[in-house]
Motif scaffolding. Structure first.
Motif, PDB file in Angstrom:
ATOM      1  N   SER A 134      45.199  43.897  65.172  1.00  0.00           N
ATOM      2  CA  SER A 134      45.458  44.630  66.404  1.00  0.00           C
ATOM      3  C   SER A 134      46.665  45.563  66.271  1.00  0.00           C
ATOM      4  N   ASN A 168      48.618  41.349  62.386  1.00  0.00           N
ATOM      5  CA  ASN A 168      47.167  41.214  62.310  1.00  0.00           C
ATOM      6  C   ASN A 168      46.491  42.533  62.675  1.00  0.00           C
ATOM      7  N   ALA A 194      55.557  39.643  63.885  1.00  0.00           N
ATOM      8  CA  ALA A 194      54.173  39.301  64.210  1.00  0.00           C
ATOM      9  C   ALA A 194      53.531  40.339  65.121  1.00  0.00           C
ATOM     10  N   TYR A 216      58.602  38.877  67.730  1.00  0.00           N
ATOM     11  CA  TYR A 216      58.026  40.128  68.204  1.00  0.00           C
ATOM     12  C   TYR A 216      59.120  41.191  68.368  1.00  0.00           C
TER      13      TYR A 216
HETATM   14  C1  LIG Z   1      47.155  39.503  66.830  1.00  0.00           C
HETATM   15  O1  LIG Z   1      48.510  39.613  67.162  1.00  0.00           O
HETATM   16  C2  LIG Z   1      48.735  39.827  68.544  1.00  0.00           C
HETATM   17  C3  LIG Z   1      50.212  40.058  68.699  1.00  0.00           C
HETATM   18  O2  LIG Z   1      50.917  39.075  68.041  1.00  0.00           O
HETATM   19  C4  LIG Z   1      48.236  38.615  69.321  1.00  0.00           C
HETATM   20  O3  LIG Z   1      48.441  38.830  70.710  1.00  0.00           O
HETATM   21  C5  LIG Z   1      46.755  38.440  69.044  1.00  0.00           C
HETATM   22  O4  LIG Z   1      46.299  37.278  69.658  1.00  0.00           O
HETATM   23  C6  LIG Z   1      46.500  38.355  67.558  1.00  0.00           C
HETATM   24  N1  LIG Z   1      45.067  38.391  67.329  1.00  0.00           N
HETATM   25  C7  LIG Z   1      44.442  37.568  66.523  1.00  0.00           C
HETATM   26  C8  LIG Z   1      42.996  37.774  66.363  1.00  0.00           C
HETATM   27  O5  LIG Z   1      45.036  36.663  65.951  1.00  0.00           O
END
Ligand SMILES: *[C@@H]1O[C@H](CO)[C@@H](O)[C@H](O)[C@H]1NC(C)=O
Ligand SMILES: *[C@@H]1O[C@H](CO)[C@@H](O)[C@H](O)[C@H]1NC(C)=O
Ligand SMILES: *[C@@H]1O[C@H](CO)[C@@H](O)[C@H](O)[C@H]1NC(C)=O
Ligand SMILES: *[C@@H]1O[C@H](CO)[C@@H](O)[C@H](O)[C@H]1NC(C)=O
Length: 276
Positions: free
Chosen positions: A150, A148, A119, A96
């Protein structure tokens, strides 16, 4: 007469020694800006896994404009391009980022952070913190990371962006965040190849469409889109190139859905490669 020459010689010698001791500070007066150099050295350990950035040396006065991956404005010495492509791959290796480490680079126009295993960002240090500083950022390449859906929202205020590459990430397109992309009003190129996206509409608001009136080039290759994707793209009034091979397009494509694309110069559906 002799005395004054001798004095002059001594002075020059002393100055040369000083110059050396100072790490040639004067030689680099037109070079990179000190606080940007320091900020780069703070970033170095996060990206130097394969020693690609060893040229970023810590000697005082070292001209960071000459370092690997750096592009400076030759007039101001400010950083305008930064490429931290660290070729760190493999799905187990992710981390991160603290985006605040980029805050000193206020004049940045181009940022490449590809293949770095990113990530997302550490809490409260996300990309949204950069948007008010990065007023000139035009080009952002975050391909080949582990980002991802978000993450998209944190990019929504980068209103100067013209090129965005999110290829080879973990986007799924369950997007409650399509509005995040729609805010990038002058985006010309969007690369979303090799993700796992199924759709553009958000689940909450099925009417949402991708609405980027300056977008000229869209790459959706190798995702999970089906035939419904065409309807969600019909607001891209300036699109010139659409790549959509290797998806789940099947059967006959309704020509009505394709109406909007009559002006698209190039649609690559890679039909043969898809086995359609
Ligand atoms: C997307 O990435 C964030 C940050 O790494 C994480 O907190 C979250 O759980 C992830 N969401 C999914 C749907 O995998
Ligand atoms: C460098 O900075 C000057 C002064 O801000 C600006 O006029 C010029 O366009 C910049 N050049 C580049 C290549 O960014
Ligand atoms: C992130 O970087 C900024 C700037 O260097 C620093 O002030 C902050 O403490 C860092 N945050 C975390 C969580 O490491
Ligand atoms: C396409 O996929 C979506 C889910 O992403 C589904 O709701 C829709 O019914 C599918 N449409 C077609 C024509 O298969």
């Amino acid at each position: 007469m002799m005395d004054s020459k001798w004095l002059w010689f001594m002075r020059m010698a002393a100055m040369s020694v000083l110059l050396l001791l100072e790490g040639c500070r004067w030689c680099t007066i037109d070079a990179c800006v000190e606080h940007e150099r320091v900020a780069l050295l703070q970033l170095k350990p996060f990206f130097n896994h394969y020693n690609e950035f060893d040229s970023w040396d810590e000697l005082k006065g070292s001209d960071c404009c000459k370092w690997k991956g750096i592009e400076c404005n030759t007039t101001t010495g400010r950083l305008i391009g930064l490429s931290l492509d660290s070729m760190r791959s493999g799905y187990l290796d992710y981390w991160y980022l603290n985006a605040s480490l980029f805050l000193p680079f206020k004049e940045l126009k181009r940022l490449y952070l590809t293949g770095s295993g990113i990530a997302g960002c550490v809490e409260n240090e996300g990309f949204e913190k950069l948007s008010s500083t990065f007023r000139n950022l035009q080009f952002l390449d975050l391909s080949q990371n582990h980002l991802n859906d978000s993450f998209i929202l944190s990019l929504s205020q980068f209103s100067s962006l013209q090129y965005l590459n999110l290829a080879y990430n973990l986007l799924e397109g369950k997007w409650p965040h399509i509005q995040g992309l729609n805010n990038l009003k002058i985006l010309k190129t969007l690369d979303l190849r090799w993700n796992q996206m199924e759709r553009f509409q958000s689940f909450k608001d099925d009417d949402k469409k991708l609405e980027l009136t300056h977008l000229e080039e869209l790459n959706l290759e190798a995702n999970l889109f089906n035939n419904s994707v065409f309807v969600t793209l019909d607001k891209l009034s300036n699109l010139k190139s659409l790549s959509i091979g290797f998806n789940q397009l099947n059967g006959l494509i309704d020509m009505k859905d394709l109406d909007a694309y009559l002006l698209v110069i190039y649609v690559d559906m890679a039909i043969k490669a898809c086995g359609l």
